[in-house]
Enzyme design. Sequence first.
Site, short mmCIF file in Angstrom:
data_model
loop_
_atom_site.label_atom_id
_atom_site.label_comp_id
_atom_site.label_asym_id
_atom_site.label_seq_id
_atom_site.Cartn_x
_atom_site.Cartn_y
_atom_site.Cartn_z
N HIS A 57 15.87 -2.81 0.75
CA HIS A 57 14.69 -2.21 1.41
C HIS A 57 13.67 -1.76 0.37
CE1 HIS A 57 13.35 0.09 5.22
NE2 HIS A 57 12.33 -0.01 4.41
N ASN A 108 5.80 -5.83 5.81
CA ASN A 108 4.58 -5.14 6.30
C ASN A 108 3.48 -5.15 5.24
OD1 ASN A 108 6.03 -3.33 4.70
ND2 ASN A 108 5.39 -1.54 5.85
N HIS A 111 13.62 -0.29 11.91
CA HIS A 111 13.06 1.03 11.59
C HIS A 111 13.09 1.80 12.90
CE1 HIS A 111 9.73 3.75 9.95
NE2 HIS A 111 9.68 3.98 11.25
N ASP A 146 14.15 2.15 0.06
CA ASP A 146 12.88 2.25 0.78
C ASP A 146 11.75 2.57 -0.21
OD1 ASP A 146 10.96 2.22 2.72
OD2 ASP A 146 11.60 4.08 3.72
N GLY A 156 5.87 7.66 2.32
CA GLY A 156 6.57 6.83 1.35
C GLY A 156 6.75 7.48 0.00
ZN LIG Z 1 10.94 2.05 7.58
#
Ligand SMILES: [Zn+2]
Lengths: 311, 426
Positions: free
Chosen positions: B60, B94, B178, B304, B323
């Site tokens: 991820h 994304n 998600h 992530d 993030g």
């Molecule tokens: Zn996510």
Amino acid sequence: MIKEKDLLGLRNISTDEIDEILRNAVPMKDIIMRDIKKVPTLRGKSMATLFFENSTRTKSSFEIAAKYLSADCTNLAVSTSSVQKGETLIDTAITLEVMGIELFVMRHGASGAPHFLGRNTKARIINAGDGMNEHPTQGLLDMYTMKDKKGDLGNLTVTILGDVAHSRVARSNIWGLVKYGTKVRVVAPETLIPVELQRMGVEVYTDVDKALKGADVVNVLRLQKERQSSGLLPSLVEYNKFWGLTSKRVELLKDDAIIMHPGPMNRGVEIMPDVYEHPRCVVDEQVTNGVAVRMALLFMMLGGKSGDDIN
Amino acid sequence: MILIKGGHVVDPKNKIDGIMDILVEGETINKIDKNIETKSEYEVVDATNLMVFPGLIDMHVHLREPGFEHKETIQTGLAAAAKGGFTTVACMPNTKPAIDDRTIVESIERKTRGAKVNLKIIGAATKNIDTDQLTEMGDMKEAGIVAISNDGKPVKNAYITRRVLEYAKQFDLILIEHCEDESMANGGFIHEGYYSTILGLKGIPREAEDLIVARDIALVKMTGGKVHIAHISSKNSVDLVREAKKQGLNVTAEVTPQHLVLTDAAVESFDTSTKINPPLRSEEDRQALVEGLIDGTIDMIATDHAPHARWEKEVEYAYAPFGAVGLETAVALINTKLVKTGLITYSQLVEKMANNPGTVFKLGGELKLGNYADITIFDPNKKWTVIPEEFYSMGRNTPFKGWELEGEVVHTIVKGEFAIKDGKVI
Ligand SMILES: [Zn+2]
């Protein structure tokens, strides 16, 4: 003395500091009551108000406080139509800082905005309300009023009535009062009570009658009208019926209890018009005390030394 | 040929846990044994007092290319991955445009040619992420995608999720979900709990995650498809996954180091690098995540990694994007906070960061003769301080700035070549 560079809230400030502010506000109130309301104490000191949200009341209160103490106060007109963020905010502040501004009074719609600015400027900051976080000068003026009218804060039961979830006034009141051992009750519809509120040291109620019974002070919060369109309330009428402060509900308070509201009021929503007329409703004095408390803070944060003769 | 000598080799999948030597010939592992004899033509790596792991895998990461090259590029992201000991990372779709068809998959593939770290691509589940139209998953699979995901958002609604799972099943693709019910999240951005209450920041209740986890488990049961829960954060969701696994359903889960180590208390500073999605949750949730990791409910650790430009994060908390970067701190955080504290062993670290992602997504993740020589060599006792300015990543948005950590990647070897040698990108 205010220990930190910035006054961001009442959560991380000591009772010693609060005591000193409230003590200094007493002679300031005397000045306001005089014919000639001007002292040279802060002559030559420069401050600016930075209001990213409209608030005529708070802004005028700070401006008047600055004027009475002879500080130079610049009001920065910040466009409220476009969201000001990030470096725009820092840039604005730095520009004023290099022009000699020593203190900012800041109002902003985002919680933590003055904390963010404070890390990026050497000037001192007074938080005049940030998002739903804190409004420390309102908390201080409320405490000043309670102390003035009712004496030792530690012996009081204070009921905060209304939309505590969205209220920075409520948070600053709670943080300030619980430090003094005040018994704080909070009452609102369940949908307007944030989770884990009890951990702030308050008693939480949904039944307004129970929450008002025997209290020394009721502090009524303003209800934003948009709450009814966001799934939080069915209608303002129903809110008024179950949570509005009516004369009948005032009778549940102690006989000598006072009624407070940070203003501006929605008469007929959170408070009925006749309650505003009540002899023990002190909202006008709150406004005067607001100027006194803000004078005390400006004095302490713009170079006035403890023991200086304020007059 | 590289001979890795005298290191403590750990690979529970192959039941290895002891001092061993590894001989790498060309791109592959040639021999794993005690005391392999040194020959003059070998490049000998002295691994005395070091740990030798199968190359770490991170399922991820957001590498931001194409479209957001001001945040990160494939090149800087892969350098950060190598520095973090990762030999394989999988990038989320994304981007702008989203990775939602074969041509974009191929254009990214082209950019990875010559890269020192294996980059695997995750394709979008629906066109342009947030729509009702399924992507050409079969075609993207042929072009090399290893999973599908709409990360940043969940698949739009129950009906489309059902169809995505049915369709993806034919190509043996796992949906990485998600999990966030957006109506429940209602514009919130930190965990709804004590800290959202006292700071006056809008909360996202853990139930926003639970609702989608529950939805997807029901749909896995219905369709026979496979779901992998991305960055699990809620204690209730851990229970839901545990229960689903008991029923034998095809559900797996990952957790990030930040959710294992931090709680919503970190938000008190209004430091925007603590603003991540899902949000840092309560201590109760954090403990449930550690427990879930230990008992196997949570299969793997994923970073992530979500870099942002400085000017994007240096704003008021409410306006900052979600993030945090994670590639260069992950293994040291797990070592410091979970292994050194006795919560997990190095075998478990390797399971969660190499074996399991390798097994679930068919990406290797083990030390096996004849396999590609993807190897991470780690000094478990080296102390260092997190200085974001020194990251290879362009993103400096870490909530661990200034933390003292233990454990540093010394060498990262990918297909028999050094990506990191003596702590530096080659
Ligand atoms: Zn996510």
